[in-house]
Design a protein around this motif. Structure first.
Motif, PDB file in Angstrom:
ATOM      1  N   LEU A   1     -30.926  18.401 -26.527  1.00  0.00           N
ATOM      2  CA  LEU A   1     -30.540  17.715 -25.298  1.00  0.00           C
ATOM      3  C   LEU A   1     -30.717  18.622 -24.092  1.00  0.00           C
ATOM      4  O   LEU A   1     -31.026  18.187 -22.993  1.00  0.00           O
ATOM      5  N   ARG A   2     -30.483  19.908 -24.319  1.00  0.00           N
ATOM      6  CA  ARG A   2     -30.600  20.859 -23.216  1.00  0.00           C
ATOM      7  C   ARG A   2     -32.041  21.035 -22.755  1.00  0.00           C
ATOM      8  O   ARG A   2     -32.309  21.127 -21.588  1.00  0.00           O
ATOM      9  N   ASP A   3     -32.960  21.138 -23.747  1.00  0.00           N
ATOM     10  CA  ASP A   3     -34.295  21.465 -23.236  1.00  0.00           C
ATOM     11  C   ASP A   3     -35.446  20.547 -23.655  1.00  0.00           C
ATOM     12  O   ASP A   3     -36.589  20.866 -23.376  1.00  0.00           O
ATOM     13  N   GLU A   4     -35.152  19.442 -24.268  1.00  0.00           N
ATOM     14  CA  GLU A   4     -36.267  18.541 -24.574  1.00  0.00           C
ATOM     15  C   GLU A   4     -36.414  17.501 -23.471  1.00  0.00           C
ATOM     16  O   GLU A   4     -35.491  17.238 -22.706  1.00  0.00           O
ATOM     17  N   ARG A   5     -37.595  16.901 -23.430  1.00  0.00           N
ATOM     18  CA  ARG A   5     -37.810  15.796 -22.496  1.00  0.00           C
ATOM     19  C   ARG A   5     -38.430  14.643 -23.268  1.00  0.00           C
ATOM     20  O   ARG A   5     -38.816  14.801 -24.413  1.00  0.00           O
ATOM     21  N   GLY A   6     -38.517  13.526 -22.616  1.00  0.00           N
ATOM     22  CA  GLY A   6     -39.246  12.385 -23.180  1.00  0.00           C
ATOM     23  C   GLY A   6     -38.590  11.831 -24.426  1.00  0.00           C
ATOM     24  O   GLY A   6     -37.364  11.769 -24.534  1.00  0.00           O
ATOM     25  N   LEU A   7     -39.442  11.482 -25.381  1.00  0.00           N
ATOM     26  CA  LEU A   7     -38.979  10.795 -26.584  1.00  0.00           C
ATOM     27  C   LEU A   7     -37.923  11.584 -27.347  1.00  0.00           C
ATOM     28  O   LEU A   7     -36.931  11.032 -27.806  1.00  0.00           O
TER      29      LEU A   7
END
Lengths: 313, 213, 166
Positions: free
Chosen positions: A105-111
């Protein structure tokens, strides 16, 4: 977790495979009992190996019974009854799964972010149950270690070994949880090198994809070469040397485990000498994908047939 | 102390060579060189001590048995209860009985070779027979003086050619490097009828996977 | 860092003489690394990481590789040293390349974890290889404390094995 720590099935004796599956299914069932049915989705080979190592360390045995399970209701299958090792691994798995999702949650984006958002309430409840069951200190340990790891990763330090060691320390502490003296030392050493192995291998596995999506990858920071969209042969060779050095540390530690159970001993050496080197070859050189492994997807799979559930929490 | 055979992972009926190669395999496994730069060195050291003690214990037991049997053929020691030579004395500590040979033998088995040599030196030169030379040979082997040992064993055999123990010791010393390469130890697990049934049953589960694709 | 990785001492004799083009930070780090202590290595690493990202040349990567080696980090050490070799001037390249090759060789040698190697080791009863001590060696079972053949090349002179021994 990642699902790299697996057996090499063609070299297993039937009895050993039966034992492995009993522990695998037993762990799944224990997870259902300890941290809720949803947590069974996070079942992984990695924690099955953790359970095996813990049993070799403590000498605890399993009672295998034939049972049905929700995922496979038609046929009864051998399953290890919950014991303290399996309970510990189930709770540890829940705690790690939760912190992994937090991390995403801290460093992912998108799907991936959407997926992490979707599962976070479930993992949060798993974690709550684990903390209630008395694993609060493990939870705070994992929390701090993950935070430290995250800080190191965001500093974009040109190193893969440093974060790998942090991750390894986390695994070592988890594996040594509740043990004392030499046994704890041995458990810590095994966890450390397994963790380092998994971290470096995972970084190598994700390198091309991470480069494409401009995501963080420790190896990308280390090499610092944006033109290298996938690992060059030279780098693959270097990584192989590093990973096998990790396995030779593991070998020394595994040699000190003594277990009276020949099936357990055989399983552990199968994983060390057959399973893990094959994962290295598969990830780095795309080989070792012989017919026996074809049925197993990249990071999912089942000792016998495809499981279809997320190995990766 | 735990069962030394269990520690080495061999059955009590294993031959000397099997015991030796099991010992060697374990010694390699826990060898201090392998753990020299590891934080597990201490644990490996303890293991090494344990297997050394177990190997010593077995050799001690077997040496005792050998001496106790007149027609030793080196085949099997299996299943018999252990009694020390010369009437079942225990080997926990050396009994200073009147017979210097018995005392020396016990001391050698406890690896207190200096004391054994001391005891043997009290035997007047005129009384030194085959047994005396044999025991001196054992002491020499323990000290690593192989040439002297060969000489002592030769003399012992010359004085008492019928004694199998002396002959055996001499042969062993001569062939002491021939045991290399005698193979790895494999811990063979027992395979009973039940296991086979269980294995077939498992194979059935594994192969008949119609149900959950 | 509490202690230096054992391989560090075996591999690296960092000469205190810096490359001509070295920056002050690199000179300082090299001086620290030639002292071979855990503290000096940790300080050297901090010094190196504090430098400007864009002013990092071959010498910087080389010194980073040496630090990684001190920490027992095979992946980092190889990557940094390799990078140093590609950036290096012809005068400096030999020092860098030598270390890179020896790191690879040493870790390669230590990777004993594949099955063939293990089988070979199990079969290999040759006396006095660094890993085994033959039974004729009496320091193993003479005093029973299990410490034998402490010399780096395996067998000590108490070993009386006739074949294979010097």
């Amino acid at each position: 977790m990642y699902g790299y720590l697996r057996t090499h099935v063609p070299e297993l004796k039937v009895r050993q495979q039966e034992y492995y599956r009993a522990v695998y299914c037993g762990l799944c069932r224990t997870m259902g009992q300890c941290t809720g049915q949803c947590s069974r989705m996070t079942l992984s080979y990695d924690f099955t190996l953790f359970a095996l190592v813990r049993m070799a360390l403590t000498g605890e045995t399993v009672t295998v019974r034939s049972r049905r399970c929700i995922a496979h209701p038609l046929r009864k299958r051998p399953m290890a009854d919950p014991n303290s090792t399996l309970r510990l691994c189930a709770n540890a798995s829940a705690i790690l799964a939760h912190h992994k999702v937090k991390d995403d949650l801290r460093d992912e984006r998108g799907l991936k972010r959407t997926a992490a958002t979707a599962v976070s309430p479930f993992t949060a409840s798993m974690r709550r149950r684990a903390v209630k069951a008395g694993y609060g200190d493990m939870d705070s340990g994992v929390f701090h270690a993950m935070k430290e790891l995250w800080e190191l990763e965001t500093s974009r330090i040109p190193s893969v070994d440093e974060p790998a060691t942090l991750f390894g320390e986390l695994m070592g502490k988890t594996l040594a949880y509740g043990l004392e003296g030499n046994t704890a030392k041995l458990a810590h050493s095994i966890g450390l090198h397994l963790g380092r192995f998994v971290y470096i291998l995972d970084a190598a596995d994700d390198y091309a994809e991470d480069m494409e999506h401009r995501r963080y990858n420790p190896l990308a920071c280390l090499y610092g070469d944006p033109a290298m969209t996938e690992l060059s042969d030279r780098k693959r060779e270097e990584l192989r040397i590093a990973l096998l050095a990790e396995l030779s540390e593991l070998e020394r530690a595994f040699d000190l485990l003594d277990t009276d159970d020949p099936d357990l001993g055989g399983l552990l050496s199968n994983i060390l000498y057959e399973g893990l080197p094959r994962q290295v070859e598969r990830v780095l050189f795309g080989s070792a994908c012989d017919c026996a492994q074809k049925g197993q997807g990249k990071k999912t799979g089942h000792p016998r047939r495809r499981h279809g559930k997320g190995e990766r929490s | 102390m735990n069962d030394p055979y269990k520690i080495l992972g061999v059955s009590p009926t294993a031959t000397d060579d099997e015991v030796k190669s099991a010992y060697r395999a374990l010694a390699r496994k826990y060898h201090p060189d392998k753990y020299r730069d590891s934080d597990l060195a201490e644990m490996a050291g303890e293991k090494m001590k344990e297997i050394n003690a177990a190997y010593d214990e077995i050799q001690k037991m077997r040496a005792g048995k050998t001496a106790g049997q007149s027609g030793y053929g080196g085949s099997s020691y299996g299943g018999q209860t252990y009694g020390g030579p010369y009437g079942g004395q225990t080997y926990g500590q050396a009994h200073h009985s009147g017979n210097p040979y018995i005392t020396a033998r016990q001391l050698i088995n406890l690896r207190r070779v200096a004391e054994a040599a001391q005891v043997l030196s009290t035997v007047p030169e005129s009384d030194r027979g085959a047994e005396w030379h044999f025991l001196m040979g054992c002491i020499a082997v323990n000290r690593g003086h192989f040439v002297d040992a060969q000489q002592f064993f030769d003399t012992a055999c010359g004085m008492d050619p019928a004694n199998a123990e002396y002959r055996d010791a001499r042969e062993r010393l001569r062939n002491r490097s021939a045991g290399f390469g005698s193979g790895q130890t494999t811990r063979t697990s027992a395979c009973s009828c039940c296991d086979i049934c269980a294995a077939l049953a498992c194979m059935d589960c594994c192969c008949g996977n119609g149900c959950c694709r | 860092m509490t202690e230096l990785h054992p391989l560090y001492g075996a591999l690296t004799a960092v000469s205190p003489v810096p490359a001509v083009t070295a920056t002050p930070a690199e000179r300082k780090a090299r001086g620290l690394l030639s002292r071979h202590t855990p503290e000096s290595t940790a300080t050297a690493l901090r010094t190196l990481l504090d430098t400007d990202r864009h002013a990092r040349g071959a010498e910087w990567y080389f010194l980073m590789g040496v630090c990684a080696l001190g920490q027992g980090h095979p992946a980092d050490a190889q990557a940094h040293l390799d990078h140093a070799c590609t950036l290096a001037t012809p005068e400096a390249v030999s020092e860098y390349r030598t270390l890179y090759e020896s790191v690879r060789n040493v870790f390669e040698k230590r990777r004993s974890s594949d099955k063939d190697d293990k089988d070979r080791r199990d079969r290999d009863h040759a006396c006095c290889s660094a890993e085994d001590c033959c039974e004729c060696c009496f320091c193993c079972d003479g005093d029973g404390d299990g410490i034998c053949c402490e010399g780096p090349d395996g067998c000590c002179d108490c070993c009386d094995c006739s074949d294979g021994c010097n």
